[in-house]
Design a protein around this motif. Structure first.
Motif, mmCIF file in Angstrom:
data_model
loop_
_atom_site.group_PDB
_atom_site.id
_atom_site.type_symbol
_atom_site.label_atom_id
_atom_site.label_comp_id
_atom_site.label_asym_id
_atom_site.label_seq_id
_atom_site.Cartn_x
_atom_site.Cartn_y
_atom_site.Cartn_z
ATOM 1 N N CYS A 1 26.284 59.920 63.892
ATOM 2 C CA CYS A 1 27.808 60.766 64.070
ATOM 3 C C CYS A 1 28.020 61.524 65.621
ATOM 4 O O CYS A 1 26.584 61.188 65.591
ATOM 5 N N TRP A 2 28.900 61.779 66.271
ATOM 6 C CA TRP A 2 28.646 61.957 67.199
ATOM 7 C C TRP A 2 30.198 63.090 67.256
ATOM 8 O O TRP A 2 30.986 63.500 66.943
ATOM 9 N N HIS B 1 32.996 63.202 54.946
ATOM 10 C CA HIS B 1 32.705 61.533 55.141
ATOM 11 C C HIS B 1 33.655 60.385 55.571
ATOM 12 O O HIS B 1 34.011 59.514 54.677
ATOM 13 N N CYS B 2 34.559 60.777 56.485
ATOM 14 C CA CYS B 2 35.424 60.463 57.101
ATOM 15 C C CYS B 2 35.326 59.964 58.346
ATOM 16 O O CYS B 2 33.852 60.538 58.550
ATOM 17 N N ALA B 3 36.027 59.108 58.781
ATOM 18 C CA ALA B 3 35.480 57.971 60.259
ATOM 19 C C ALA B 3 35.533 59.598 61.335
ATOM 20 O O ALA B 3 35.263 59.012 62.089
ATOM 21 N N ALA C 1 29.747 56.937 62.781
ATOM 22 C CA ALA C 1 28.880 55.740 63.558
ATOM 23 C C ALA C 1 30.033 54.324 63.659
ATOM 24 O O ALA C 1 29.998 53.886 64.069
ATOM 25 N N SER C 2 30.598 54.138 62.388
ATOM 26 C CA SER C 2 31.172 53.332 62.770
ATOM 27 C C SER C 2 32.833 53.350 63.093
ATOM 28 O O SER C 2 32.627 52.110 63.450
ATOM 29 N N LEU D 1 34.586 54.037 71.012
ATOM 30 C CA LEU D 1 33.534 54.942 71.936
ATOM 31 C C LEU D 1 33.367 54.884 73.243
ATOM 32 O O LEU D 1 33.124 54.983 73.895
ATOM 33 N N LEU D 2 32.440 53.373 72.744
ATOM 34 C CA LEU D 2 31.579 52.719 74.007
ATOM 35 C C LEU D 2 32.378 51.984 74.286
ATOM 36 O O LEU D 2 32.395 52.036 75.744
#
Length: 184
Positions: free
Chosen positions: A80-81, A104-106, A124-125, A130-131
């Protein structure tokens, strides 16, 4: 080695409001208790023991969206970020750890005194989204989209540093007062 959270420190902004308020240096280099604002922020990040990546100023990244995408691109294997603007010198290491591992949410957002703060944690989902960030568009639209499908968690923290950023000379003076214990 399993993927781990990564703090993406956004240090690429121009600091125009700080200059307009009379600042004679970039806000991240302004001294707070004798230490640069950026160094305060990085000290908390390092004390958190989380992996991190600093996105520095670069003409090819004209906005916050570009900086977020650059940080995610540089750390593709993160679990995650945690997106952390570099102008939050009072942020506590424990707040970073709490947000990194709390939900553990988005999307996970710290709150303090009824206000949403930073860092905002993206699972990470959401990597592809994000990219694709560009320009001055930050993450607000993605947070709203995730909230609409109940994938945002708010975590209350006792850390005014998650909501207190440096945008003006007055902010810098207030941060100094907070560090001196004159304000709560």
């Amino acid at each position: 080695m399993p993927a781990s959270p990564v703090v993406v420190v956004l240090a690429a902004g121009r600091g125009e409001r700080f200059a307009a308020s009379g600042g004679t240096t970039h806000k991240l280099q302004a001294l707070l208790a004798g230490v640069a604002v950026l160094d305060h922020t990085l000290a908390a990040v390092k004390a958190s023991s989380l992996a991190f990546h600093v996105v520095a100023s670069d003409a090819s990244r004209p906005g916050m969206g570009d900086s977020i995408a650059a940080g995610v691109r540089a750390t593709p294997n993160a679990s995650c970020w945690l997106i952390l603007p570099a102008d939050l010198p009072l942020i506590r290491a424990n707040t970073l750890r709490t947000i990194a591992f709390a939900a553990h949410c988005a999307v996970t957002v710290p709150t303090c005194q009824g206000q949403r703060g930073h860092p905002v944690r993206f699972d990470a989902s959401l990597k592809d989204e994000l990219l694709n960030f560009k320009g001055n568009k930050g993450a607000a639209q993605l947070i709203r989209a995730q909230a609409a499908i109940s994938l945002v968690a708010e975590i209350e923290v006792d850390d005014v540093g998650c909501i207190f950023d440096i945008d003006t000379l007055d902010d810098l003076r207030r941060a100094e007062a907070l560090l001196d214990g004159r304000l709560i």
